[in-house]
Design a protein around this motif. Structure first.
Motif, PDB file in Angstrom:
ATOM      1  N   GLY A 135       0.817  -1.207   0.000  1.00  0.00           N
ATOM      2  CA  GLY A 135       0.000   0.000   0.000  1.00  0.00           C
ATOM      3  C   GLY A 135       0.846   1.250   0.000  1.00  0.00           C
ATOM      4  O   GLY A 135       0.478   2.280   0.582  1.00  0.00           O
ATOM      5  N   SER A 136       1.989   1.199  -0.691  1.00  0.00           N
ATOM      6  CA  SER A 136       2.915   2.332  -0.715  1.00  0.00           C
ATOM      7  C   SER A 136       2.342   3.512  -1.500  1.00  0.00           C
ATOM      8  O   SER A 136       1.807   3.352  -2.593  1.00  0.00           O
ATOM      9  CB  SER A 136       4.242   1.908  -1.349  1.00  0.00           C
ATOM     10  OG  SER A 136       5.055   3.036  -1.612  1.00  0.00           O
ATOM     11  N   TYR A 137       2.491   4.693  -0.942  1.00  0.00           N
ATOM     12  CA  TYR A 137       2.070   5.911  -1.623  1.00  0.00           C
ATOM     13  C   TYR A 137       2.995   6.254  -2.783  1.00  0.00           C
ATOM     14  O   TYR A 137       2.716   7.167  -3.549  1.00  0.00           O
ATOM     15  CB  TYR A 137       2.029   7.074  -0.639  1.00  0.00           C
ATOM     16  CG  TYR A 137       0.746   7.139   0.176  1.00  0.00           C
ATOM     17  CD1 TYR A 137      -0.237   8.068  -0.126  1.00  0.00           C
ATOM     18  CD2 TYR A 137       0.521   6.263   1.244  1.00  0.00           C
ATOM     19  CE1 TYR A 137      -1.414   8.138   0.613  1.00  0.00           C
ATOM     20  CE2 TYR A 137      -0.653   6.314   1.984  1.00  0.00           C
ATOM     21  CZ  TYR A 137      -1.617   7.256   1.660  1.00  0.00           C
ATOM     22  OH  TYR A 137      -2.788   7.317   2.392  1.00  0.00           O
ATOM     23  N   PHE A 138       4.111   5.547  -2.913  1.00  0.00           N
ATOM     24  CA  PHE A 138       5.080   5.804  -3.966  1.00  0.00           C
ATOM     25  C   PHE A 138       5.075   4.711  -5.038  1.00  0.00           C
ATOM     26  O   PHE A 138       6.020   4.590  -5.804  1.00  0.00           O
ATOM     27  CB  PHE A 138       6.481   5.947  -3.369  1.00  0.00           C
ATOM     28  CG  PHE A 138       6.617   7.118  -2.447  1.00  0.00           C
ATOM     29  CD1 PHE A 138       6.913   8.376  -2.927  1.00  0.00           C
ATOM     30  CD2 PHE A 138       6.418   6.966  -1.077  1.00  0.00           C
ATOM     31  CE1 PHE A 138       7.030   9.465  -2.076  1.00  0.00           C
ATOM     32  CE2 PHE A 138       6.523   8.038  -0.217  1.00  0.00           C
ATOM     33  CZ  PHE A 138       6.832   9.305  -0.717  1.00  0.00           C
ATOM     34  N   LEU A 139       4.028   3.936  -5.092  1.00  0.00           N
ATOM     35  CA  LEU A 139       3.916   2.844  -6.057  1.00  0.00           C
ATOM     36  C   LEU A 139       4.182   3.309  -7.486  1.00  0.00           C
ATOM     37  O   LEU A 139       4.929   2.682  -8.247  1.00  0.00           O
ATOM     38  CB  LEU A 139       2.503   2.235  -5.966  1.00  0.00           C
ATOM     39  CG  LEU A 139       2.049   1.353  -7.137  1.00  0.00           C
ATOM     40  CD1 LEU A 139       2.827   0.051  -7.139  1.00  0.00           C
ATOM     41  CD2 LEU A 139       0.554   1.079  -7.050  1.00  0.00           C
ATOM     42  N   GLN A 140       3.574   4.432  -7.874  1.00  0.00           N
ATOM     43  CA  GLN A 140       3.634   4.870  -9.267  1.00  0.00           C
ATOM     44  C   GLN A 140       5.053   5.178  -9.735  1.00  0.00           C
ATOM     45  O   GLN A 140       5.371   5.016 -10.913  1.00  0.00           O
ATOM     46  CB  GLN A 140       2.747   6.107  -9.462  1.00  0.00           C
ATOM     47  CG  GLN A 140       1.269   5.872  -9.188  1.00  0.00           C
ATOM     48  CD  GLN A 140       0.887   6.072  -7.720  1.00  0.00           C
ATOM     49  OE1 GLN A 140       1.720   5.985  -6.824  1.00  0.00           O
ATOM     50  NE2 GLN A 140      -0.384   6.344  -7.480  1.00  0.00           N
ATOM     51  N   ASN A 141       5.918   5.611  -8.801  1.00  0.00           N
ATOM     52  CA  ASN A 141       7.294   5.955  -9.180  1.00  0.00           C
ATOM     53  C   ASN A 141       8.036   4.788  -9.811  1.00  0.00           C
ATOM     54  O   ASN A 141       8.885   4.971 -10.686  1.00  0.00           O
ATOM     55  CB  ASN A 141       8.081   6.433  -7.950  1.00  0.00           C
ATOM     56  CG  ASN A 141       7.526   7.715  -7.369  1.00  0.00           C
ATOM     57  OD1 ASN A 141       6.566   8.283  -7.893  1.00  0.00           O
ATOM     58  ND2 ASN A 141       8.100   8.184  -6.281  1.00  0.00           N
ATOM     59  N   ASP A 188       7.896   6.514   3.700  1.00  0.00           N
ATOM     60  CA  ASP A 188       7.146   5.466   2.995  1.00  0.00           C
ATOM     61  C   ASP A 188       6.565   4.448   3.964  1.00  0.00           C
ATOM     62  O   ASP A 188       6.430   3.276   3.651  1.00  0.00           O
ATOM     63  CB  ASP A 188       8.033   4.770   1.958  1.00  0.00           C
ATOM     64  CG  ASP A 188       7.203   3.985   0.926  1.00  0.00           C
ATOM     65  OD1 ASP A 188       6.014   4.316   0.751  1.00  0.00           O
ATOM     66  OD2 ASP A 188       7.739   3.044   0.316  1.00  0.00           O
ATOM     67  N   GLU A 189       6.219   4.895   5.160  1.00  0.00           N
ATOM     68  CA  GLU A 189       5.633   3.999   6.142  1.00  0.00           C
ATOM     69  C   GLU A 189       4.104   4.057   6.139  1.00  0.00           C
ATOM     70  O   GLU A 189       3.444   3.149   6.650  1.00  0.00           O
ATOM     71  CB  GLU A 189       6.161   4.323   7.544  1.00  0.00           C
ATOM     72  CG  GLU A 189       7.653   4.022   7.710  1.00  0.00           C
ATOM     73  CD  GLU A 189       8.157   4.344   9.099  1.00  0.00           C
ATOM     74  OE1 GLU A 189       7.355   4.869   9.913  1.00  0.00           O
ATOM     75  OE2 GLU A 189       9.339   4.084   9.374  1.00  0.00           O
ATOM     76  N   ALA A 190       3.555   5.131   5.582  1.00  0.00           N
ATOM     77  CA  ALA A 190       2.100   5.246   5.525  1.00  0.00           C
ATOM     78  C   ALA A 190       1.533   4.202   4.568  1.00  0.00           C
ATOM     79  O   ALA A 190       2.177   3.816   3.593  1.00  0.00           O
ATOM     80  CB  ALA A 190       1.700   6.651   5.070  1.00  0.00           C
ATOM     81  N   ILE A 191       0.307   3.735   4.845  1.00  0.00           N
ATOM     82  CA  ILE A 191      -0.302   2.673   4.039  1.00  0.00           C
ATOM     83  C   ILE A 191      -1.584   3.185   3.389  1.00  0.00           C
ATOM     84  O   ILE A 191      -2.465   3.727   4.051  1.00  0.00           O
ATOM     85  CB  ILE A 191      -0.612   1.441   4.907  1.00  0.00           C
ATOM     86  CG1 ILE A 191       0.698   0.840   5.449  1.00  0.00           C
ATOM     87  CG2 ILE A 191      -1.384   0.395   4.117  1.00  0.00           C
ATOM     88  CD1 ILE A 191       0.484  -0.309   6.415  1.00  0.00           C
ATOM     89  N   TYR A 192      -1.665   3.016   2.090  1.00  0.00           N
ATOM     90  CA  TYR A 192      -2.850   3.407   1.333  1.00  0.00           C
ATOM     91  C   TYR A 192      -3.670   2.162   1.005  1.00  0.00           C
ATOM     92  O   TYR A 192      -3.138   1.159   0.529  1.00  0.00           O
ATOM     93  CB  TYR A 192      -2.428   4.108   0.037  1.00  0.00           C
ATOM     94  CG  TYR A 192      -3.562   4.371  -0.922  1.00  0.00           C
ATOM     95  CD1 TYR A 192      -4.512   5.350  -0.655  1.00  0.00           C
ATOM     96  CD2 TYR A 192      -3.694   3.628  -2.097  1.00  0.00           C
ATOM     97  CE1 TYR A 192      -5.565   5.592  -1.527  1.00  0.00           C
ATOM     98  CE2 TYR A 192      -4.738   3.858  -2.975  1.00  0.00           C
ATOM     99  CZ  TYR A 192      -5.668   4.839  -2.683  1.00  0.00           C
ATOM    100  OH  TYR A 192      -6.709   5.069  -3.547  1.00  0.00           O
ATOM    101  N   ASP A 193      -4.959   2.226   1.245  1.00  0.00           N
ATOM    102  CA  ASP A 193      -5.861   1.107   0.981  1.00  0.00           C
ATOM    103  C   ASP A 193      -6.550   1.318  -0.367  1.00  0.00           C
ATOM    104  O   ASP A 193      -7.372   2.217  -0.514  1.00  0.00           O
ATOM    105  CB  ASP A 193      -6.900   1.004   2.097  1.00  0.00           C
ATOM    106  CG  ASP A 193      -7.846  -0.176   1.913  1.00  0.00           C
ATOM    107  OD1 ASP A 193      -7.668  -0.946   0.945  1.00  0.00           O
ATOM    108  OD2 ASP A 193      -8.777  -0.321   2.733  1.00  0.00           O
ATOM    109  N   SER A 194      -6.195   0.487  -1.344  1.00  0.00           N
ATOM    110  CA  SER A 194      -6.748   0.629  -2.694  1.00  0.00           C
ATOM    111  C   SER A 194      -7.920  -0.314  -2.947  1.00  0.00           C
ATOM    112  O   SER A 194      -8.400  -0.412  -4.089  1.00  0.00           O
ATOM    113  CB  SER A 194      -5.659   0.365  -3.736  1.00  0.00           C
ATOM    114  OG  SER A 194      -5.194  -0.983  -3.650  1.00  0.00           O
TER     115      SER A 194
END
Length: 243
Positions: A135-141, A188-194
């Motif tokens: 759930g990384s907020y930096f996935l797109q990179n 990069d410790e925050a978790i995004y729920d998609s």
């Protein structure tokens, strides 16, 4: 592998099938593909416009560009088919797939115009898969390198460029990134729920006649998954029910 038997029209028109391996594969090019963020700010910004499921769909589509380019040149493409299938399944529910690990000890160098390119592609996909599961907020990179690789190996780059531009424009509308303007936690410790993002299907990327809607996309991807031979693909774990 029945789902991937038909070559997408845009990939066929790009002359990717059976074309000679005539692109440059120098140490300088390899290093740029291994560390692609520097100098590609515009591409990085563009990719940040789309959400997680849109990004994983784009990952599967880009990997298919690589897959068709090297079909007939390497047996690794057989493994690549399975990873493409798993990526589409993970959009529906990543718990129904196993991690797409590849050369975790970095034992294979990125040399060789075929095996080196495949190694870079599969390593990119491994990292993208890890970030998606986390759930990384930096996935797109981490899509930057895969975009650059797919373009570099495509014989008719204008075809790829047109497809990519149109695809990103559609994704920004149908699967926008809800946190693109946020100040992100650099740790990069925050978790995004998609999990609540709308599904996306292969037809979105490769079928000119496909008219996107949430229902149409759900029907298409479920049809794709139902047509899989899960016993033949070790990356699939469809016995797990969607949560």
């Amino acid at each position: 592998m029945r789902n991937l038997n038909n070559v997408p029209k845009v990939i066929m028109e790009s002359k990717s099938i059976g074309h000679a391996i005539d692109y440059k594969w120098t140490k300088k090019k390899i290093n740029k593909l291994l560390d692609p963020i520097e100098g590609n700010d515009d591409l990085e910004y563009t990719l940040m416009q789309i959400n997680h499921k849109g990004s994983i769909g784009l990952t599967a589509a880009l990997l298919e560009w690589v897959y068709w380019r090297f079909t007939g040149y390497s047996q690794i493409t057989n493994d690549m088919q399975k990873r493409i299938e798993a990526l589409w399944c993970s959009i529906n529910n990543h718990e129904q797939t196993n991690p797409l690990l590849f050369d975790t000890d970095f034992e294979i160098p990125a040399t060789g115009s075929v095996n080196g390119a495949l190694w870079i592609a599969l390593m990119n996909v491994t990292i993208i898969d890890v970030r998606y599961r986390k759930g990384s907020y930096f996935l797109q990179n981490d899509l930057v390198g895969l975009v650059l690789l797919a373009r570099h190996i495509t014989p008719k780059k204008k075809n790829f460029d047109n497809w990519f531009t149109q695809t990103i424009a559609k994704l920004a509308q149908s699967h926008p990134n809800p946190y693109k303007n946020d100040k992100l936690d650099e740790s990069d410790e925050a978790i995004y729920d998609s999990s609540n993002e709308p599904l996306i299907c292969r037809e979105f990327f490769f079928d000119e006649k496909f008219e996107y809607s949430i229902e149409a996309s759900e029907n298409a991807i479920h049809g794709f998954i139902n047509n899989l031979d899960h016993k033949a693909n070790s990356f699939l774990n469809l016995s797990k029910k969607a949560s």
